[in-house]
Design a protein around this motif. Sequence first.
Motif, PDB file in Angstrom:
ATOM      1  N   PHE A  27      -6.306  -8.198  64.924  1.00  0.00           N
ATOM      2  CA  PHE A  27      -5.924  -9.276  65.847  1.00  0.00           C
ATOM      3  C   PHE A  27      -6.154  -8.765  67.260  1.00  0.00           C
ATOM      4  O   PHE A  27      -5.743  -7.647  67.610  1.00  0.00           O
ATOM      5  CB  PHE A  27      -4.460  -9.668  65.660  1.00  0.00           C
ATOM      6  N   ILE A  28      -6.798  -9.595  68.089  1.00  0.00           N
ATOM      7  CA  ILE A  28      -7.077  -9.240  69.481  1.00  0.00           C
ATOM      8  C   ILE A  28      -6.397 -10.238  70.395  1.00  0.00           C
ATOM      9  O   ILE A  28      -6.496 -11.454  70.196  1.00  0.00           O
ATOM     10  CB  ILE A  28      -8.596  -9.242  69.753  1.00  0.00           C
ATOM     11  N   GLY A  29      -5.685  -9.747  71.399  1.00  0.00           N
ATOM     12  CA  GLY A  29      -5.086 -10.582  72.421  1.00  0.00           C
ATOM     13  C   GLY A  29      -5.554 -10.130  73.789  1.00  0.00           C
ATOM     14  O   GLY A  29      -5.630  -8.924  74.052  1.00  0.00           O
ATOM     15  N   VAL A  30      -5.880 -11.078  74.676  1.00  0.00           N
ATOM     16  CA  VAL A  30      -6.377 -10.739  76.011  1.00  0.00           C
ATOM     17  C   VAL A  30      -5.963 -11.820  76.995  1.00  0.00           C
ATOM     18  O   VAL A  30      -5.947 -12.999  76.661  1.00  0.00           O
ATOM     19  CB  VAL A  30      -7.913 -10.547  75.991  1.00  0.00           C
ATOM     20  N   ALA A  31      -5.607 -11.409  78.211  1.00  0.00           N
ATOM     21  CA  ALA A  31      -5.180 -12.383  79.226  1.00  0.00           C
ATOM     22  C   ALA A  31      -5.477 -11.879  80.626  1.00  0.00           C
ATOM     23  O   ALA A  31      -5.465 -10.670  80.891  1.00  0.00           O
ATOM     24  CB  ALA A  31      -3.694 -12.676  79.099  1.00  0.00           C
ATOM     25  N   VAL A  32      -5.727 -12.826  81.519  1.00  0.00           N
ATOM     26  CA  VAL A  32      -5.785 -12.596  82.959  1.00  0.00           C
ATOM     27  C   VAL A  32      -4.715 -13.477  83.585  1.00  0.00           C
ATOM     28  O   VAL A  32      -4.631 -14.673  83.276  1.00  0.00           O
ATOM     29  CB  VAL A  32      -7.174 -12.946  83.531  1.00  0.00           C
ATOM     30  N   VAL A  33      -3.882 -12.884  84.462  1.00  0.00           N
ATOM     31  CA  VAL A  33      -2.711 -13.583  84.995  1.00  0.00           C
ATOM     32  C   VAL A  33      -2.671 -13.470  86.524  1.00  0.00           C
ATOM     33  O   VAL A  33      -2.779 -12.364  87.074  1.00  0.00           O
ATOM     34  CB  VAL A  33      -1.403 -12.991  84.415  1.00  0.00           C
ATOM     35  N   ASP A  34      -2.498 -14.607  87.183  1.00  0.00           N
ATOM     36  CA  ASP A  34      -2.215 -14.657  88.621  1.00  0.00           C
ATOM     37  C   ASP A  34      -0.809 -15.206  88.770  1.00  0.00           C
ATOM     38  O   ASP A  34      -0.569 -16.389  88.551  1.00  0.00           O
ATOM     39  CB  ASP A  34      -3.231 -15.549  89.321  1.00  0.00           C
ATOM     40  N   ALA A  35       0.147 -14.324  89.114  1.00  0.00           N
ATOM     41  CA  ALA A  35       1.553 -14.723  89.193  1.00  0.00           C
ATOM     42  C   ALA A  35       2.025 -14.982  90.616  1.00  0.00           C
ATOM     43  O   ALA A  35       3.225 -15.067  90.861  1.00  0.00           O
ATOM     44  CB  ALA A  35       2.436 -13.660  88.553  1.00  0.00           C
TER      45      ALA A  35
END
Length: 292
Positions: A27-35
């Motif tokens: 399982f692969i999880g990936v994210a880009v976040v601008d908080a």
Amino acid sequence: MPPARQLLRPLHHKRWQYAALAHEHYFIGVAVVDAGWVSSAFAYLFDRRQRTLLASFSADGLPLLATRMENRAFGDATFQRGKQRIAFRRADNRLELTINTDALKLAAHLALPMPEQTLAVIAPANWQAHATHKSSALAVSGFAECAGQRLSLDGAIASLDASNGLLARETSWRWASAHSPALGFNLQAGYMGDAENAIWLDGELLAVGPAHFRYDAAKPLAPWHIHTDDGAVDLQFYPEGARGENKDLFIAASRYIQPIGTFTGTLIHPDSGRAHTVSQLVGVTEDHYAKW
């Protein structure tokens, strides 16, 4: 909007693009976040056979410098810190995902969802309003490399989450998501209430009621029970492992755990009453608190 809220608005603006790739073996999880206050990114690969994280990357950066993100759903989103880079790029009817980090490298094409099969919600949230777009099961091709291995993405099922809105300084939620070509679900309890709770049955997108997550926060790898008030969802979740992280950056903080595992149970069509069996469907749950 009161003047004070107008001044604070840029700091309350939160955006992220997340992709999950579920496979029989990993399982692969990936994210880009601008908080607003800070930007961040993560990527991991969980080996389901060994029940361990083979690769895990996480980094933070300054807003507007480390992260570039389009406001449209499933659009371009990039995080770069030094040589470490994660990028989503919109190209015609697909989303191109590349990960180039010391821990994990990946090159993939993800088919974009059909409009009628995309969950699109705008709803009041815990500060002002929030919008989210979530996909059903998507075709994917490409490869991943980590720990000296090259893994084909053939046979994997992708799903996407693009969220954009104005959220409170402190926000928390519980979440569950899993998909196959025949069925899937997105369930949340927290800042959006039941607005984004939905199931996909044979390509049909259907709203369901408020979701309840029964689990032991001190033992997140014990089984979870997830159900909705309307009886449309009744699931047991059996974690195989998890990725978690606790960060305190003074102006921002995050505590979360995302168990990876399988769901078993029943989804019931809200209109016809037809029951659909869920059997060992690979996906994730999440318990998340953010101060941002």
